[in-house]
Design a protein around this motif. Structure first.
Motif, PDB file in Angstrom:
ATOM      1  N   GLY A 174       5.013  -3.687   6.932  1.00 26.42           N
ATOM      2  CA  GLY A 174       6.018  -3.474   7.956  1.00 26.42           C
ATOM      3  C   GLY A 174       7.427  -3.295   7.455  1.00 26.42           C
ATOM      4  N   ALA A 175       8.324  -3.404   8.416  1.00 23.88           N
ATOM      5  CA  ALA A 175       9.735  -3.115   8.193  1.00 23.88           C
ATOM      6  C   ALA A 175      10.380  -4.042   7.170  1.00 23.88           C
ATOM      7  CB  ALA A 175      10.488  -3.195   9.523  1.00 23.88           C
ATOM      8  N   ALA A 176       9.994  -5.305   7.115  1.00 29.22           N
ATOM      9  CA  ALA A 176      10.644  -6.239   6.190  1.00 29.22           C
ATOM     10  C   ALA A 176      10.492  -5.792   4.740  1.00 29.22           C
ATOM     11  CB  ALA A 176      10.091  -7.646   6.378  1.00 29.22           C
ATOM     12  N   GLY A 177       9.303  -5.383   4.360  1.00 26.04           N
ATOM     13  CA  GLY A 177       9.089  -4.916   2.991  1.00 26.04           C
ATOM     14  C   GLY A 177       9.835  -3.630   2.695  1.00 26.04           C
ATOM     15  N   ILE A 178       9.844  -2.732   3.652  1.00 26.17           N
ATOM     16  CA  ILE A 178      10.557  -1.470   3.479  1.00 26.17           C
ATOM     17  C   ILE A 178      12.055  -1.723   3.369  1.00 26.17           C
ATOM     18  CG2 ILE A 178      11.152   0.729   4.598  1.00 26.17           C
ATOM     19  CD1 ILE A 178       8.253   0.653   5.784  1.00 26.17           C
ATOM     20  N   LEU A 179      12.580  -2.568   4.240  1.00 26.43           N
ATOM     21  CA  LEU A 179      14.006  -2.879   4.201  1.00 26.43           C
ATOM     22  C   LEU A 179      14.381  -3.597   2.905  1.00 26.43           C
ATOM     23  CD1 LEU A 179      14.453  -3.891   7.919  1.00 26.43           C
ATOM     24  CD2 LEU A 179      15.410  -1.870   6.793  1.00 26.43           C
ATOM     25  N   TYR A 180      13.510  -4.475   2.431  1.00 30.25           N
ATOM     26  CA  TYR A 180      13.753  -5.148   1.151  1.00 30.25           C
ATOM     27  C   TYR A 180      13.866  -4.121   0.029  1.00 30.25           C
ATOM     28  CZ  TYR A 180      13.053  -8.084  -2.941  1.00 30.25           C
ATOM     29  OH  TYR A 180      13.194  -8.688  -4.161  1.00 30.25           O
ATOM     30  N   PHE A 181      12.941  -3.178  -0.004  1.00 34.37           N
ATOM     31  CA  PHE A 181      13.003  -2.134  -1.029  1.00 34.37           C
ATOM     32  C   PHE A 181      14.279  -1.303  -0.910  1.00 34.37           C
ATOM     33  CE2 PHE A 181      12.257   2.473  -1.563  1.00 34.37           C
ATOM     34  CZ  PHE A 181      12.535   2.516  -2.932  1.00 34.37           C
ATOM     35  N   ALA A 216      17.172  -2.001   0.432  1.00 32.27           N
ATOM     36  CA  ALA A 216      18.347  -2.785   0.073  1.00 32.27           C
ATOM     37  C   ALA A 216      18.400  -3.051  -1.431  1.00 32.27           C
ATOM     38  CB  ALA A 216      18.353  -4.102   0.849  1.00 32.27           C
ATOM     39  N   THR A 217      17.250  -3.318  -2.029  1.00 24.18           N
ATOM     40  CA  THR A 217      17.193  -3.544  -3.481  1.00 24.18           C
ATOM     41  C   THR A 217      17.567  -2.278  -4.228  1.00 24.18           C
ATOM     42  OG1 THR A 217      15.499  -5.239  -3.165  1.00 24.18           O
ATOM     43  CG2 THR A 217      15.709  -4.318  -5.375  1.00 24.18           C
ATOM     44  N   HIS A 218      17.096  -1.139  -3.745  1.00 26.25           N
ATOM     45  CA  HIS A 218      17.459   0.143  -4.357  1.00 26.25           C
ATOM     46  C   HIS A 218      18.981   0.322  -4.331  1.00 26.25           C
ATOM     47  CE1 HIS A 218      17.284   4.402  -5.426  1.00 26.25           C
ATOM     48  NE2 HIS A 218      18.188   4.569  -4.479  1.00 26.25           N
ATOM     49  N   ALA A 219      19.588   0.077  -3.187  1.00 22.07           N
ATOM     50  CA  ALA A 219      21.044   0.233  -3.076  1.00 22.07           C
ATOM     51  C   ALA A 219      21.768  -0.730  -4.010  1.00 22.07           C
ATOM     52  CB  ALA A 219      21.490   0.013  -1.629  1.00 22.07           C
ATOM     53  N   HIS A 250       0.806  -1.220   0.000  1.00 17.29           N
ATOM     54  CA  HIS A 250       0.000   0.000   0.000  1.00 17.29           C
ATOM     55  C   HIS A 250       0.838   1.269   0.000  1.00 17.29           C
ATOM     56  CE1 HIS A 250      -3.836  -1.930   0.739  1.00 17.29           C
ATOM     57  NE2 HIS A 250      -3.277  -2.643   1.696  1.00 17.29           N
ATOM     58  N   GLY A 251       2.127   1.196  -0.205  1.00 25.59           N
ATOM     59  CA  GLY A 251       2.866   2.429   0.028  1.00 25.59           C
ATOM     60  C   GLY A 251       4.111   2.636  -0.794  1.00 25.59           C
ATOM     61  N   ALA A 252       4.950   3.488  -0.254  1.00 26.28           N
ATOM     62  CA  ALA A 252       6.138   3.950  -0.956  1.00 26.28           C
ATOM     63  C   ALA A 252       7.105   2.828  -1.300  1.00 26.28           C
ATOM     64  CB  ALA A 252       6.852   5.014  -0.112  1.00 26.28           C
ATOM     65  N   ALA A 253       7.239   1.826  -0.438  1.00 25.42           N
ATOM     66  CA  ALA A 253       8.169   0.730  -0.729  1.00 25.42           C
ATOM     67  C   ALA A 253       7.717  -0.047  -1.966  1.00 25.42           C
ATOM     68  CB  ALA A 253       8.296  -0.200   0.474  1.00 25.42           C
ATOM     69  N   GLY A 254       6.449  -0.348  -2.072  1.00 21.82           N
ATOM     70  CA  GLY A 254       5.931  -1.043  -3.247  1.00 21.82           C
ATOM     71  C   GLY A 254       6.062  -0.210  -4.506  1.00 21.82           C
ATOM     72  N   GLN A 255       5.777   1.081  -4.389  1.00 19.66           N
ATOM     73  CA  GLN A 255       5.926   1.973  -5.532  1.00 19.66           C
ATOM     74  C   GLN A 255       7.390   2.071  -5.951  1.00 19.66           C
ATOM     75  OE1 GLN A 255       4.150   5.487  -3.926  1.00 19.66           O
ATOM     76  NE2 GLN A 255       2.072   4.726  -4.170  1.00 19.66           N
ATOM     77  N   GLY A 256       8.268   2.123  -4.955  1.00 23.27           N
ATOM     78  CA  GLY A 256       9.700   2.186  -5.249  1.00 23.27           C
ATOM     79  C   GLY A 256      10.199   0.933  -5.942  1.00 23.27           C
ATOM     80  N   LEU A 257       9.734  -0.237  -5.501  1.00 21.57           N
ATOM     81  CA  LEU A 257      10.117  -1.488  -6.160  1.00 21.57           C
ATOM     82  C   LEU A 257       9.634  -1.509  -7.604  1.00 21.57           C
ATOM     83  CD1 LEU A 257       9.524  -4.149  -3.384  1.00 21.57           C
ATOM     84  CD2 LEU A 257      11.695  -3.642  -4.525  1.00 21.57           C
ATOM     85  N   ALA A 258       8.413  -1.080  -7.832  1.00 25.78           N
ATOM     86  CA  ALA A 258       7.891  -1.035  -9.202  1.00 25.78           C
ATOM     87  C   ALA A 258       8.766  -0.131 -10.073  1.00 25.78           C
ATOM     88  CB  ALA A 258       6.445  -0.541  -9.198  1.00 25.78           C
ATOM     89  N   ALA A 259       9.135   1.023  -9.543  1.00 23.78           N
ATOM     90  CA  ALA A 259       9.984   1.943 -10.297  1.00 23.78           C
ATOM     91  C   ALA A 259      11.347   1.318 -10.597  1.00 23.78           C
ATOM     92  CB  ALA A 259      10.163   3.255  -9.533  1.00 23.78           C
ATOM     93  N   LEU A 260      11.922   0.629  -9.615  1.00 18.93           N
ATOM     94  CA  LEU A 260      13.224  -0.015  -9.837  1.00 18.93           C
ATOM     95  C   LEU A 260      13.172  -1.038 -10.955  1.00 18.93           C
ATOM     96  CD1 LEU A 260      14.580  -0.705  -6.246  1.00 18.93           C
ATOM     97  CD2 LEU A 260      15.592   0.787  -7.972  1.00 18.93           C
TER      98      LEU A 260
END
Length: 95
Positions: free
Chosen positions: A59-66, A68-71, A2-12
């Motif tokens: 939660g934190a796991a999805g955000i941290l995954y995003f 780390a994937t971004h980096a 529902h949020g920024a981490a999912g949107q960020g993964l899609a963009a990546l």
């Protein structure tokens, strides 16, 4: 989910021309991280608002995954301290 981490993964995963969108999501997530390293759910999610979770979807796991994937994909290590603080929340929060 529902949020920024999912949107960020899609963009990546949409390619180089969208990396600026994932960088914006990283900056947002770093800015809203709590002092304890967790990410409280926003008020736009009334049933979860203010709660912090360690799971992947809200939660934190999805955000941290995003983050780390971004980096990994972009080579941008700006938010490694955010990741370090976020990992600490796994030892201080109930699952």
């Amino acid at each position: 989910m529902h949020g920024a981490a999912g949107q960020g993964l899609a963009a990546l995963f949409c390619g180089d021309r969208f990396h600026h969108l994932s960088a914006r999501a990283c900056a947002y997530l770093a800015a809203v991280q709590s002092d304890d390293g967790s990410w409280p759910c926003p008020t736009t999610m009334p049933s979860l608002a203010g709660q912090s979770h360690t799971g992947f979807a809200h939660g934190a796991a999805g955000i941290l995954y995003f983050l780390a994937t971004h980096a990994l994909i972009t080579g941008d290590t700006t938010h490694l301290p955010t990741i370090d603080r976020g990992l600490a929340c796994f030892w201080t929060m109930p699952s």
